[in-house]
Design an enzyme around this catalytic site. Structure first.
Site, PDB file in Angstrom:
ATOM      1  N   GLU A 180      33.617 -30.705 -44.503  1.00 13.57           N
ATOM      2  CA  GLU A 180      34.043 -30.888 -43.102  1.00 13.57           C
ATOM      3  C   GLU A 180      34.165 -32.370 -42.733  1.00 13.57           C
ATOM      4  O   GLU A 180      33.714 -33.249 -43.471  1.00 13.57           O
ATOM      5  CB  GLU A 180      33.064 -30.194 -42.151  1.00 13.57           C
ATOM      6  CG  GLU A 180      31.664 -30.782 -42.202  1.00 13.57           C
ATOM      7  CD  GLU A 180      30.964 -30.779 -40.852  1.00 13.57           C
ATOM      8  OE1 GLU A 180      31.595 -31.165 -39.842  1.00 13.57           O
ATOM      9  OE2 GLU A 180      29.771 -30.418 -40.812  1.00 13.57           O
ATOM     10  N   LYS A 233      19.061 -27.654 -37.440  1.00 14.92           N
ATOM     11  CA  LYS A 233      18.081 -28.610 -36.928  1.00 14.92           C
ATOM     12  C   LYS A 233      17.238 -27.993 -35.835  1.00 14.92           C
ATOM     13  O   LYS A 233      17.709 -27.138 -35.080  1.00 14.92           O
ATOM     14  CB  LYS A 233      18.818 -29.780 -36.295  1.00 14.92           C
ATOM     15  CG  LYS A 233      19.467 -30.671 -37.279  1.00 14.92           C
ATOM     16  CD  LYS A 233      19.685 -32.038 -36.646  1.00 14.92           C
ATOM     17  CE  LYS A 233      20.147 -33.014 -37.684  1.00 14.92           C
ATOM     18  NZ  LYS A 233      21.585 -32.908 -37.895  1.00 14.92           N
TER      19      LYS A 233
HETATM   20  N1  PSU Z   1      24.608 -30.508 -37.001  1.00 18.74           N
HETATM   21  C1  PSU Z   1      24.298 -31.522 -37.824  1.00 18.74           C
HETATM   22  N2  PSU Z   1      25.246 -32.442 -38.143  1.00 18.74           N
HETATM   23  C2  PSU Z   1      26.528 -32.336 -37.689  1.00 18.74           C
HETATM   24  C3  PSU Z   1      26.847 -31.228 -36.849  1.00 18.74           C
HETATM   25  C4  PSU Z   1      25.874 -30.346 -36.530  1.00 18.74           C
HETATM   26  O1  PSU Z   1      23.172 -31.621 -38.249  1.00 18.74           O
HETATM   27  O2  PSU Z   1      27.375 -33.184 -38.012  1.00 18.74           O
HETATM   28  C5  PSU Z   1      28.255 -31.053 -36.399  1.00 18.74           C
HETATM   29  C6  PSU Z   1      28.969 -30.047 -37.319  1.00 18.74           C
HETATM   30  O3  PSU Z   1      30.319 -30.431 -37.474  1.00 18.74           O
HETATM   31  C7  PSU Z   1      28.876 -28.752 -36.526  1.00 18.74           C
HETATM   32  C8  PSU Z   1      29.028 -29.268 -35.114  1.00 18.74           C
HETATM   33  O4  PSU Z   1      29.870 -27.818 -36.861  1.00 18.74           O
HETATM   34  O5  PSU Z   1      28.280 -30.480 -35.097  1.00 18.74           O
HETATM   35  C9  PSU Z   1      28.505 -28.283 -34.088  1.00 18.74           C
HETATM   36  O6  PSU Z   1      28.780 -28.756 -32.809  1.00 18.74           O
HETATM   37  P1  PSU Z   1      28.599 -27.790 -31.538  1.00 18.74           P
HETATM   38  O7  PSU Z   1      27.121 -27.558 -31.450  1.00 18.74           O
HETATM   39  O8  PSU Z   1      29.148 -28.560 -30.377  1.00 18.74           O
HETATM   40  O9  PSU Z   1      29.377 -26.562 -31.854  1.00 18.74           O
END
Ligand code: PSU
Ligand code: MN
Length: 310
Positions: A28, A162
């Site tokens: 990604e 996390k």
């Molecule tokens: N969690 C991490 N590192 C990240 C992300 C999440 O530890 O880089 C990024 C990933 O791309 C994940 C996105 O798909 O954040 C999720 O964001 P949201 O919670 O806004 O959907």
């Protein structure tokens, strides 16, 4: 009539891989644009591709460049996503806007799963996925990553989620959506920086070939949706739990105080945790993504053996 291939550029190596059922691993790009600072982001992105190649699979970092969906970014494109301020965090909701308006974006787990599925890539490596946020009963903040796991047929190797999220609720939601969560060499769902979250996984697998068999069974049976392969951070890189817990508490407090909402929440929390732990979390993050890319390559190799047997 137009179809999705009109919007997508697949690089030569990946195209060749798809044609001959070779192992391919998607990577990604929100982790590049919004998940890590420069230059650690580009260094990590490049080393992930290298690890995938060295372990017998073709890497395909996915992102959106000037409205074109790219399956397999060039080095220049990766550097652009790593260093430009105009790159938009792109999840399922945002794709039509970026493509329609010719903008550039780092793709989240959800968006990368969508494009992997378009291209026919079944294995994808990342750091941590999005999930159900703490306080979601009030904020309704649930990452679109979670829902995507009930739609796109892609196995995602990650180090769990996390503790900025509500890990228990995330696992409940995934169960509701019918998403297999495999603990790789563990009975305990990992919490990204640490090997254990205290929540059990429903299935444990100890080798890449068995992961591939479970994926194939799911999709042969037309049980649409993704598979989570939760791979704990290697012991030597584990962060200290009390440091992380303290940083998360502070980060959540600051996010609330500053009224951070919507898609800004996750990047804000990640950045604060990094700042408060003075880089301890970033070092752990870099190590665990590499570990995930390695496992993803091995699983892609096994999955392609099963596909080629047919
Ligand atoms: N969690 C991490 N590192 C990240 C992300 C999440 O530890 O880089 C990024 C990933 O791309 C994940 C996105 O798909 O954040 C999720 O964001 P949201 O919670 O806004 O959907
Ligand atoms: Mn959200």
């Amino acid at each position: 009539m137009n179809n999705f291939t009109d919007y997508i550029d697949i690089n030569e190596e990946v195209l060749d891989g798809l044609r001959y059922y070779k192992p391919i691993v998607a990577l990604e790009s929100t982790i590049i644009s919004h998940g890590m600072p420069y230059p650690e982001n580009i260094e990590t992105a490049i080393s992930l591709e290298k690890i995938v190649s060295e372990n017998g699979a073709i890497p395909a970092t996915i992102g959106i460049l000037k409205g074109r969906i790219k399956i397999g970014l060039t080095r220049e494109e990766m550097i652009f996503l790593a260093s430009s301020k105009d790159v938009i965090k792109t999840s399922r909701r945002d794709i039509p806007y970026l493509v329609g308006m010719g903008l550039s974006g780092g793709t989240t787990v959800a968006a990368t799963m969508i494009f992997s599925q378009f291209a026919g890539i079944h294995v994808f490596a990342t750091g941590g996925m999005g999930g159900v946020h703490r306080g979601a009963d009030k904020s309704f903040d649930i990452s679109a990553d979670v829902t995507e796991f009930s739609i796109s047929n892609v196995a995602v190797v990650c180090a769990g989620v996390k503790a900025i999220l509500d890990i228990g609720l995330t696992l409940e939601e995934l169960e509701t959506l019918g998403v297999p969560v495999i603990g790789y060499g563990t009975d305990d769902f990992p919490a990204f920086y640490t090997r254990k979250s205290g929540f059990k996984v429903s299935m444990r697998v100890d080798n890449p070939a068995d992961c591939a068999k479970i994926m194939k069974a799911k999709w042969d049976l037309k049980l649409d949706g993704g598979v989570i392969i939760a791979n704990p951070i290697p012991e030597q890189y584990e962060a200290q739990r009390d440091h992380i817990d303290k940083a998360i508490t502070l980060a959540l407090y600051e996010a609330d105080k500053n009224g951070i909402r919507g898609k800004e929440v996750t990047p804000y929390l990640l950045d604060k945790v990094k700042e408060i732990t003075a880089g301890e979390s970033l070092a752990a993050n870099m190590a665990l993504v590499k570990n995930n890319a390695l496992l993803a390559a091995k699983i892609a190799v096994e999955y392609s053996k099963l596909e080629n047997k047919e």
